[in-house]
Design a protein around this motif. Structure first.
Motif, PDB file in Angstrom:
ATOM      1  N   THR A 324      -0.801   1.950  -7.034  1.00  0.00           N
ATOM      2  CA  THR A 324      -1.126   2.338  -5.668  1.00  0.00           C
ATOM      3  C   THR A 324      -0.353   1.447  -4.705  1.00  0.00           C
ATOM      4  OG1 THR A 324      -2.922   2.725  -4.077  1.00  0.00           O
ATOM      5  CG2 THR A 324      -3.147   0.802  -5.486  1.00  0.00           C
ATOM      6  N   GLY A 325       0.215   2.061  -3.660  1.00  0.00           N
ATOM      7  CA  GLY A 325       1.007   1.308  -2.700  1.00  0.00           C
ATOM      8  C   GLY A 325       2.195   2.114  -2.228  1.00  0.00           C
ATOM      9  N   TYR A 331       3.437  -2.430  -5.045  1.00  0.00           N
ATOM     10  CA  TYR A 331       2.362  -1.690  -5.702  1.00  0.00           C
ATOM     11  C   TYR A 331       1.385  -2.636  -6.401  1.00  0.00           C
ATOM     12  CZ  TYR A 331       5.169   2.547  -5.089  1.00  0.00           C
ATOM     13  OH  TYR A 331       5.884   3.595  -4.554  1.00  0.00           O
ATOM     14  N   GLN A 332       0.121  -2.257  -6.355  1.00  0.00           N
ATOM     15  CA  GLN A 332      -0.878  -2.841  -7.234  1.00  0.00           C
ATOM     16  C   GLN A 332      -0.928  -1.980  -8.481  1.00  0.00           C
ATOM     17  OE1 GLN A 332      -4.635  -4.384  -5.445  1.00  0.00           O
ATOM     18  NE2 GLN A 332      -3.915  -3.368  -3.596  1.00  0.00           N
ATOM     19  N   TYR A 333      -1.141  -2.596  -9.616  1.00  0.00           N
ATOM     20  CA  TYR A 333      -1.114  -1.814 -10.845  1.00  0.00           C
ATOM     21  C   TYR A 333      -2.295  -2.108 -11.744  1.00  0.00           C
ATOM     22  CZ  TYR A 333       0.588  -5.964 -13.438  1.00  0.00           C
ATOM     23  OH  TYR A 333       0.715  -7.197 -14.027  1.00  0.00           O
ATOM     24  N   SER A 351       9.500  -7.909 -10.772  1.00  0.00           N
ATOM     25  CA  SER A 351       9.045  -8.866  -9.753  1.00  0.00           C
ATOM     26  C   SER A 351       7.537  -8.780  -9.559  1.00  0.00           C
ATOM     27  CB  SER A 351       9.760  -8.607  -8.410  1.00  0.00           C
ATOM     28  OG  SER A 351      11.148  -8.732  -8.546  1.00  0.00           O
ATOM     29  N   GLY A 352       6.835  -8.858 -10.661  1.00  0.00           N
ATOM     30  CA  GLY A 352       5.379  -8.725 -10.600  1.00  0.00           C
ATOM     31  C   GLY A 352       4.649  -9.976 -11.034  1.00  0.00           C
ATOM     32  N   GLY A 363      -2.407  -6.280 -11.684  1.00  0.00           N
ATOM     33  CA  GLY A 363      -1.595  -7.191 -10.897  1.00  0.00           C
ATOM     34  C   GLY A 363      -0.855  -6.449  -9.811  1.00  0.00           C
ATOM     35  N   SER A 364       0.270  -6.988  -9.389  1.00  0.00           N
ATOM     36  CA  SER A 364       1.058  -6.365  -8.333  1.00  0.00           C
ATOM     37  C   SER A 364       2.546  -6.479  -8.668  1.00  0.00           C
ATOM     38  CB  SER A 364       0.769  -7.019  -6.983  1.00  0.00           C
ATOM     39  OG  SER A 364       1.096  -8.397  -7.028  1.00  0.00           O
ATOM     40  N   LEU A 365       3.333  -5.519  -8.137  1.00  0.00           N
ATOM     41  CA  LEU A 365       4.774  -5.470  -8.384  1.00  0.00           C
ATOM     42  C   LEU A 365       5.518  -5.301  -7.079  1.00  0.00           C
ATOM     43  CD1 LEU A 365       4.787  -2.918 -11.355  1.00  0.00           C
ATOM     44  CD2 LEU A 365       5.031  -5.396 -11.550  1.00  0.00           C
ATOM     45  N   LYS A 366       6.735  -5.831  -7.020  1.00  0.00           N
ATOM     46  CA  LYS A 366       7.626  -5.612  -5.884  1.00  0.00           C
ATOM     47  C   LYS A 366       8.835  -4.824  -6.388  1.00  0.00           C
ATOM     48  CE  LYS A 366       6.018  -7.591  -2.093  1.00  0.00           C
ATOM     49  NZ  LYS A 366       5.877  -6.863  -0.815  1.00  0.00           N
TER      50      LYS A 366
END
Length: 385
Positions: A324-325, A331-333, A351-352, A363-366
């Motif tokens: 989501t994002g 994004y959050q995953y 890049s998470g 977690g989160s990703l860029k």
């Protein structure tokens, strides 16, 4: 022994005195005078501040019948000085102290409870009482206290002899002998006290109890008097007026209106949660039906993306992931059935950051959606080789 002018006249704002000693202190100089109108800290009341010949007095303390003034800079021993008390500050403390006496005396008369703690803070005054009281009982005491303020009765000081003291019924935290100063507020209190008080109760202006909280075996009252109480009431009237304007309610109906809004919000939230769960279920079914079960949305929080991934697990046996994002914000995953080492590889490549228990991580990703999908596609190809 320093001559205590404040006991001769609590309203003395200026005085002249001679400097008897001046010694360095940690953050200034301790100055001893032959006489002073500066009240030293005691009985729950802070020490006076002000100036001596223009030098700021930061605090006043008493040590073995000598009163010491903490000054910003040194004063010449033997010099005559002009002292000026910060009267606005002192008078505020006098209002708070006299108001506390009225409340404590009325509570003692009504319930037999004792004042076992008293502190004047920067924002309010606290009074610790030895027994339990309800907010309603405190409100009744507050009403009686203000009625006594409106009567503007004289506050009296007495210095009874040792023999006379034995025949007087007064409030005190401990047994006293010798020189004792009694402060009497007729109709409310007679108490041993070394602090500064107003001459008439009308000068207290207003007594307001802000809260009643359980404290040890009794309660702690938070209170304000005088200008501080006036400012407090004005602040809350203004805030209530703003709330009333926002919810279109009269000043005496804001609580009921806000309560109704909260109930409506809770009902809408319950309905929204049900609709979101149904939408997550449908989205999970659609994503699980794809060759690569990876779902993207913009409308979930971290808990929602966890629910989506969990729902996808019910419809697939392999790895599945929910995001989501947006490409811009990241994004959050939530991913299921990836090995811990694979989660580390995904975070490094995209890049998470994040992790979890074996078989499920969050977690989160860029990274963009295209790059994320490409990583999962590459993993899937490697798995099939």
């Amino acid at each position: 022994m320093t001559e205590k002018l404040f006991y001769e006249n609590a309203y003395l704002k200026t005085m002249t005195a001679q400097v008897l000693a001046c010694e360095p202190a940690e953050n200034g100089f301790w100055v001893k005078l032959d006489r002073t109108a500066f009240y030293p800290e005691g009985g729950g009341q802070p020490g006076d501040t002000g100036t001596l010949n223009g030098v700021r007095v930061l605090d006043t303390q008493e040590r073995e019948d000598e009163i010491l003034h903490l000054c910003e800079s040194a004063l010449e021993v033997g010099a005559q000085v002009q002292g000026t008390i910060d009267w606005a500050r002192r008078f505020t403390f006098m209002q708070q102290h006299s108001g506390e006496h009225i409340l404590s005396g009325l509570i003692n008369a009504a319930f037999g409870y004792h004042n076992v703690g008293f502190h004047m803070g920067a924002d309010s005054v606290t009074v610790d009482v030895s027994g339990l009281m309800t907010a309603e009982q405190a409100a009744q005491i507050e009403r009686k206290a203000n009625e006594l303020v409106w009567q503007n009765v004289a506050v009296r000081e007495m210095y009874p002899s040792e023999e006379q003291l034995q025949t007087i019924d007064f409030r005190s935290k401990k047994e006293l002998h010798g020189w004792v100063r009694l402060v009497e507020i007729p109709g409310a209190d007679l108490c041993a006290c070394c602090g500064m008080h107003v001459a008439h109760t009308g000068e207290i202006g207003m007594i307001k109890i802000l809260s009643v909280q359980k404290f040890h075996e009794g309660v702690r009252l938070e209170m304000l008097c005088g200008e501080k109480a006036y400012d407090y009431v004005n602040l809350h009237v203004a805030q209530n007026r703003k709330v009333g304007a926002l919810v279109s309610a009269p000043a005496d109906g804001t609580a009921e209106h806000v309560q109704r809004l909260l109930e409506e919000k809770a009902a809408l939230q319950y309905r929204l949660t049900g609709l979101q769960n149904e939408w997550i279920r449908m989205l999970a079914q659609q994503a699980a039906a794809q060759e690569l079960p990876v779902a993207f949305t913009q409308d979930l929080d971290s808990e929602g993306v966890r629910k989506l991934c969990t729902a996808m697990m019910e419809h697939t046996q392999g790895v599945c992931a929910a995001f989501t994002g947006s490409n811009e914000a990241g994004y959050q995953y939530a991913v299921a059935r990836l090995q811990p080492e694979e989660v580390k590889q995904m975070n490094a490549a995209l890049s998470g950051r994040g992790g979890g228990k074996p078989g499920f991580a969050q977690g989160s990703l860029k990274a963009s959606e295209a790059i994320i999908r490409a990583w999962f596609e590459a993993r899937e190809k490697e798995r099939k080789i």
